[in-house]
Motif scaffolding. Structure first.
Motif, short mmCIF file in Angstrom:
data_model
loop_
_atom_site.label_atom_id
_atom_site.label_comp_id
_atom_site.label_asym_id
_atom_site.label_seq_id
_atom_site.Cartn_x
_atom_site.Cartn_y
_atom_site.Cartn_z
N ALA A 190 -48.94 91.26 56.62
CA ALA A 190 -48.83 91.39 58.08
C ALA A 190 -47.62 92.26 58.42
N ASP A 191 -47.88 93.50 58.78
CA ASP A 191 -46.81 94.46 59.11
C ASP A 191 -47.41 95.50 60.05
N ASP A 192 -46.64 95.90 61.05
CA ASP A 192 -47.19 96.84 62.02
C ASP A 192 -47.09 98.29 61.56
N HIS A 193 -46.47 98.54 60.39
CA HIS A 193 -46.37 99.90 59.88
C HIS A 193 -47.39 100.13 58.76
N PRO A 194 -48.36 101.01 58.95
CA PRO A 194 -49.39 101.26 57.93
C PRO A 194 -48.82 101.67 56.58
N LEU A 195 -47.74 102.45 56.58
CA LEU A 195 -47.17 102.90 55.32
C LEU A 195 -46.60 101.72 54.52
#
Length: 212
Positions: A7-12
Motif C-alpha cells: 500500500a503506497d501512493d507512489h507507483p515506482l
C-alpha cells in the motif's frame, strides 16, 4: 505461498517492492493499493493476508491514522510501516501503535528481504541502531489498561498463550472448542492492539501479567 499487500501512493515504490518480494518469494501472491481506503477494500474482498506493507504518508491518512484504521478493522493482520523518514520517535510510535515492524525505504534489497522474513516468522522488525522502544510510565499504564479490559476467560486464555500453549492444547485444557479458543485469541489481540501471539506474550511479560 505468502499473500502480500503493498500500500503506497507512489507507483515506482510499489514496483520496487513488488520486484524485491517477487524475486525473494517466487510463490508470493502480490496485491497493490494506492490509498488506505483501497487497502481496506482489498483486504475486505480478498480475505487474509500474511503481510501488509503500508507507506507512512498516504494521501487519505495523517500520521498513523491509516495504521490505526487497518489495525482496528483487521486486528490479526501484520502491518509493517514503510517510510523514507527514519526517526527514532517515528519508529517507536509505529511499534507502539501496533505495527509489526518499520522498514526504511533506504534499506538494501537484501535487508528488506531479511526484515520481511523476520516479520513473517512472527517477530517485530526494527532497523539497526533503533533498539526496542523504552516504555515510559504512561505507556505502562496504558498497557495495563488494555489488559484490564480482558474478560476473566480471556485472561485465562492469555495466561496459557504466555505459557506457550497451542490453541489445541488450550481447548483441551479448558474443555472448549477450537473455534471458541480462536475467538478468544482474536479478541485478546484486538484489545491489546497487537497483531500476533508473539506480540501479546511480549506485552504481557513487560507488565508482569497474571491471569488472576
Amino acid at each position: 505461498m505468502e499473500r502480500v499487500l503493498i500500500a503506497d501512493d507512489h507507483p515506482l515504490v510499489r514496483d520496487g517492492l513488488r520486484t524485491v518480494i517477487s524475486v525473494a518469494f517466487d510463490q508470493a501472491d502480490l496485491f497493490e493499493a494506492s490509498s488506505v481506503a483501497e487497502a481496506v477494500e482489498i483486504v475486505d474482498r480478498e480475505g487474509d493476508f500474511d503481510l501488509v506493507l503500508l507507506d507512512l504518508n498516504m494521501p487519505d491518512a495523517r500520521g498513523f491514522s491509516g495504521l490505526t484504521l487497518l489495525r482496528e478493522r483487521f486486528p490479526a493482520l501484520p502491518i509493517v510501516m514503510v517510510s523514507a523518514e527514519l526517526d527514532g520517535h517515528v519508529v517507536n510510535a509505529a511499534i507502539s501503535n501496533g505495527a509489526a515492524g518499520f522498514i526504511p525505504k533506504s534499506l538494501k534489497r537484501s535487508q528488506i528481504v531479511a526484515a520481511i522474513q523476520s516479520i513473517l516468522a512472527g517477530n517485530v522488525y526494527i532497523p539497526e541502531d533503533y533498539g526496542p522502544p523504552s516504555i515510559a510510565a504512561a505507556e505502562m499504564d496504558e498497557l495495563r489498561r488494555r489488559v484490564a479490559t480482558l474478560t476473566p476467560q480471556q485472561r485465562v486464555v492469555l495466561k496459557l498463550v504466555v505459557a506457550g500453549k497451542l490453541n489445541k492444547q488450550i481447548a483441551h485444557e479448558l474443555d472448549v472448542s477450537m473455534t471458541t479458543v480462536k475467538a478468544h485469541v482474536s479478541a485478546i489481540l484486538a484489545k491489546l492492539n497487537v497483531y500476533s501471539r508473539t506480540q501479546a506474550v511480549i506485552l504481557a511479560n513487560k507488565i508482569g501479567f497474571e491471569a488472576a
